[in-house]
Design an enzyme around this catalytic site. Structure first.
Site, PDB file in Angstrom:
ATOM      1  N   ASN A 130      73.317  38.437  88.085  1.00  0.00           N
ATOM      2  CA  ASN A 130      73.850  39.482  89.225  1.00  0.00           C
ATOM      3  C   ASN A 130      74.890  39.894  88.889  1.00  0.00           C
ATOM      4  O   ASN A 130      76.627  39.016  89.926  1.00  0.00           O
ATOM      5  CB  ASN A 130      73.308  39.118  90.684  1.00  0.00           C
ATOM      6  CG  ASN A 130      73.441  39.516  91.733  1.00  0.00           C
ATOM      7  OD1 ASN A 130      74.154  40.647  91.963  1.00  0.00           O
ATOM      8  ND2 ASN A 130      72.536  39.010  92.813  1.00  0.00           N
ATOM      9  N   CYS A 162      75.451  44.618  96.976  1.00  0.00           N
ATOM     10  CA  CYS A 162      74.831  45.097  95.898  1.00  0.00           C
ATOM     11  C   CYS A 162      73.885  46.224  95.872  1.00  0.00           C
ATOM     12  O   CYS A 162      73.942  46.669  94.750  1.00  0.00           O
ATOM     13  CB  CYS A 162      73.413  44.057  95.678  1.00  0.00           C
ATOM     14  SG  CYS A 162      74.332  42.838  94.985  1.00  0.00           S
ATOM     15  N   HIS A 180      68.076  46.629  91.021  1.00  0.00           N
ATOM     16  CA  HIS A 180      69.465  45.554  91.439  1.00  0.00           C
ATOM     17  C   HIS A 180      68.870  44.348  90.719  1.00  0.00           C
ATOM     18  O   HIS A 180      67.534  43.773  90.702  1.00  0.00           O
ATOM     19  CB  HIS A 180      69.984  45.805  93.078  1.00  0.00           C
ATOM     20  CG  HIS A 180      70.481  44.245  93.406  1.00  0.00           C
ATOM     21  ND1 HIS A 180      71.455  43.988  92.184  1.00  0.00           N
ATOM     22  CD2 HIS A 180      70.719  43.076  93.636  1.00  0.00           C
ATOM     23  CE1 HIS A 180      72.633  42.696  92.444  1.00  0.00           C
ATOM     24  NE2 HIS A 180      71.495  43.048  93.423  1.00  0.00           N
TER      25      HIS A 180
HETATM   26  O1  UT7 Z   1      72.469  40.254  95.387  1.00  0.00           O
HETATM   27  C1  UT7 Z   1      71.814  39.721  96.221  1.00  0.00           C
HETATM   28  C2  UT7 Z   1      72.170  38.567  96.772  1.00  0.00           C
HETATM   29  N1  UT7 Z   1      71.678  37.441  96.264  1.00  0.00           N
HETATM   30  C3  UT7 Z   1      70.356  37.535  95.812  1.00  0.00           C
HETATM   31  O2  UT7 Z   1      69.161  38.284  95.370  1.00  0.00           O
HETATM   32  C4  UT7 Z   1      69.461  35.712  95.746  1.00  0.00           C
HETATM   33  C5  UT7 Z   1      68.162  35.878  96.859  1.00  0.00           C
HETATM   34  N2  UT7 Z   1      67.967  34.215  96.859  1.00  0.00           N
HETATM   35  C6  UT7 Z   1      67.995  33.411  95.291  1.00  0.00           C
HETATM   36  O3  UT7 Z   1      67.722  34.004  94.244  1.00  0.00           O
HETATM   37  C7  UT7 Z   1      66.936  32.401  94.933  1.00  0.00           C
HETATM   38  O4  UT7 Z   1      66.661  31.760  96.346  1.00  0.00           O
HETATM   39  C8  UT7 Z   1      68.290  31.547  94.587  1.00  0.00           C
HETATM   40  C9  UT7 Z   1      68.010  31.748  92.488  1.00  0.00           C
HETATM   41  C10 UT7 Z   1      69.090  31.361  95.113  1.00  0.00           C
HETATM   42  C11 UT7 Z   1      67.490  29.882  95.062  1.00  0.00           C
HETATM   43  O5  UT7 Z   1      66.214  29.544  94.469  1.00  0.00           O
HETATM   44  P1  UT7 Z   1      64.767  29.075  95.188  1.00  0.00           P
HETATM   45  O6  UT7 Z   1      63.657  29.206  94.161  1.00  0.00           O
HETATM   46  O7  UT7 Z   1      65.293  30.218  96.396  1.00  0.00           O
HETATM   47  O8  UT7 Z   1      65.433  27.610  95.227  1.00  0.00           O
HETATM   48  P2  UT7 Z   1      65.963  26.781  97.097  1.00  0.00           P
HETATM   49  O9  UT7 Z   1      67.367  27.685  97.801  1.00  0.00           O
HETATM   50  O10 UT7 Z   1      64.336  27.219  97.875  1.00  0.00           O
HETATM   51  O11 UT7 Z   1      65.927  25.288  96.170  1.00  0.00           O
HETATM   52  C12 UT7 Z   1      64.755  24.838  95.923  1.00  0.00           C
HETATM   53  C13 UT7 Z   1      65.338  23.579  95.044  1.00  0.00           C
HETATM   54  C14 UT7 Z   1      66.222  22.371  96.560  1.00  0.00           C
HETATM   55  O12 UT7 Z   1      66.553  21.241  96.566  1.00  0.00           O
HETATM   56  P3  UT7 Z   1      65.146  20.554  96.996  1.00  0.00           P
HETATM   57  O13 UT7 Z   1      65.985  20.863  98.739  1.00  0.00           O
HETATM   58  O14 UT7 Z   1      63.912  21.036  97.288  1.00  0.00           O
HETATM   59  O15 UT7 Z   1      65.058  19.017  96.896  1.00  0.00           O
HETATM   60  C15 UT7 Z   1      68.126  23.323  95.972  1.00  0.00           C
HETATM   61  O16 UT7 Z   1      68.607  22.123  96.632  1.00  0.00           O
HETATM   62  O17 UT7 Z   1      66.370  23.490  94.234  1.00  0.00           O
HETATM   63  C16 UT7 Z   1      67.832  23.088  94.618  1.00  0.00           C
HETATM   64  N3  UT7 Z   1      68.622  24.141  93.903  1.00  0.00           N
HETATM   65  C17 UT7 Z   1      69.031  23.569  93.395  1.00  0.00           C
HETATM   66  N4  UT7 Z   1      69.164  22.541  92.244  1.00  0.00           N
HETATM   67  C18 UT7 Z   1      68.949  23.103  90.595  1.00  0.00           C
HETATM   68  C19 UT7 Z   1      69.676  25.116  94.333  1.00  0.00           C
HETATM   69  N5  UT7 Z   1      70.313  25.466  93.119  1.00  0.00           N
HETATM   70  C20 UT7 Z   1      70.400  24.389  92.144  1.00  0.00           C
HETATM   71  C21 UT7 Z   1      70.526  24.550  91.276  1.00  0.00           C
HETATM   72  N6  UT7 Z   1      70.156  23.786  90.313  1.00  0.00           N
HETATM   73  N7  UT7 Z   1      71.517  26.056  90.835  1.00  0.00           N
END
Ligand code: UT7
Length: 330
Positions: A287, A116, A257
């Site tokens: 993204n 990225c 980004h």
């Molecule tokens: O270009 C660079 C590349 N990547 C990035 O910039 C990504 C950076 N990270 C992020 O944007 C975020 O971490 C995500 C959007 C990927 C995830 O959001 P988050 O607020 O960090 O969620 P999390 O991973 O802490 O997960 C919270 C909950 C989990 O459930 P439990 O364990 O609390 O029951 C996940 O399983 O949300 C769940 N979850 C979802 N629920 C509904 C994860 N993905 C999803 C989804 N829909 N798509």
């Protein structure tokens, strides 16, 4: 790092494939919802290539738009850098294919892999080539088909990524007050496993097993990347402005980004950049990795959100881990 590189952006272009993937469509495939995606990422829709379309087509459309905007012919280009993590094919470089597609001369053409941060890295290389008289006119492209490496069944990643290309034509400029004033590039390979694709390289060539085990798709530790991104973006925004001897308030537009709206908002709040001065299009395009800063830059120019003399800060981070920023006076 403070620098004084008098270069100017003489044209920009972007291309987004026509097919729109809404959150509602993804919610039919994986266990997610429009509300969750909007609240946690700010993304409402993203684009996907049509069957038969790939990175070269996106790069070619964006480059033609940039050349037209710059009133530059393909024959005038004497260096092509394509930032991509999803090249048209492993060999040859997409930049070489682009050179032929545009009808450029036999000028140097290469791909740059910084995920990225790719467009910001490539922009720096282009500027260096110009100020060292290695080139007069450079085409810099960020082009990605991330939907081809995203597991359609992984709800953590398939909601984030989209396909796009953006391009810019750069030239040296006579005014020493304009151009790149400071930059910050870096990488931490020790954290390479935070975002990676296990197969498809020499470590794990394509095989029946690699396909069956879905090893050609991206793996990401979202939370860890999130934490890194907020801290590092804030740090390089502040560092780059300090190196250039300008205050963050003087920046007319920050072009980050487009990773996650919450990352952008947190980093900007910590660095003291109000959101009215931040380019955001993640709601529409998701993204798009190395394309994202290039597409947002093009949008900012076309909507006249930025004009000659403005201070513009490009900031990115991504797999590697890599990061990069470039402060420009337009
Ligand atoms: O270009 C660079 C590349 N990547 C990035 O910039 C990504 C950076 N990270 C992020 O944007 C975020 O971490 C995500 C959007 C990927 C995830 O959001 P988050 O607020 O960090 O969620 P999390 O991973 O802490 O997960 C919270 C909950 C989990 O459930 P439990 O364990 O609390 O029951 C996940 O399983 O949300 C769940 N979850 C979802 N629920 C509904 C994860 N993905 C999803 C989804 N829909 N798509």
């Amino acid at each position: 790092m403070k620098v004084s590189w008098p270069v100017e952006i003489v044209g920009t272009g972007a291309y987004l494939p026509a097919r729109v993937i809404t959150n509602a469509e993804l919610a039919q495939r994986v266990d997610t919802s429009n509300e969750w995606i909007v609240q946690r990422t700010g993304i409402r829709e993203r684009r996907q290539i049509a069957p038969g379309e790939a990175t070269l087509a996106l790069a070619t459309h964006a480059s033609r738009a940039a050349l037209a905007d710059a009133h530059v012919t393909p024959a005038e280009i004497d260096l092509i850098i394509v930032a991509t993590a999803t090249p048209e094919q492993p060999l040859p470089a997409t930049a070489c294919l682009l050179q032929a597609a545009l009808g450029c001369r036999w000028v140097p053409a290469y791909d740059l892999a910084a995920a990225c941060s790719g467009f910001v890295y490539a922009f720096t290389q282009a500027a260096q080539s110009l100020i060292n008289d290695l080139a007069q006119t450079v085409l810099v492209v960020g082009a990605e088909c991330l939907t081809t490496v995203t597991d359609p069944l992984d709800r953590q990643t398939c909601i984030l990524f989209g396909d796009a290309a953006g391009a810019a034509v750069l030239r040296r400029c006579a005014d020493p007050q304009r151009g790149v004033m400071a930059l910050c590039l870096g990488a931490d390979g020790g954290r390479g496993k935070l975002i990676y694709i296990p197969a498809g390289g020499s470590r794990e060539p394509a095989s029946l097993r690699s396909v069956n085990e879905r090893l050609h798709f991206m793996r990401m530790q979202g939370r860890e990347v999130y934490k890194f991104a907020v801290t590092q973006m804030q740090a390089i925004i502040e560092q780059t402005c300090a190196d250039a001897g300008v205050s963050v308030d003087e920046v007319a537009l920050l072009i980050p980004h487009q990773s996650n709206l919450r990352i952008i908002e947190s980093a900007c709040e910590r660095a003291g950049v109000p959101m009215e001065k931040v380019a955001v299009n993640i709601d529409r395009f998701g993204n798009t990795s190395s394309a994202s800063v290039a597409v947002a830059l093009d949008e900012a120019r076309r909507t006249e959100r930025i004009k000659r003399g403005d201070l513009v800060l490009l900031v990115a981070f991504g797999a590697g881990l890599t990061w990069g920023s470039t402060l420009l006076r337009l």
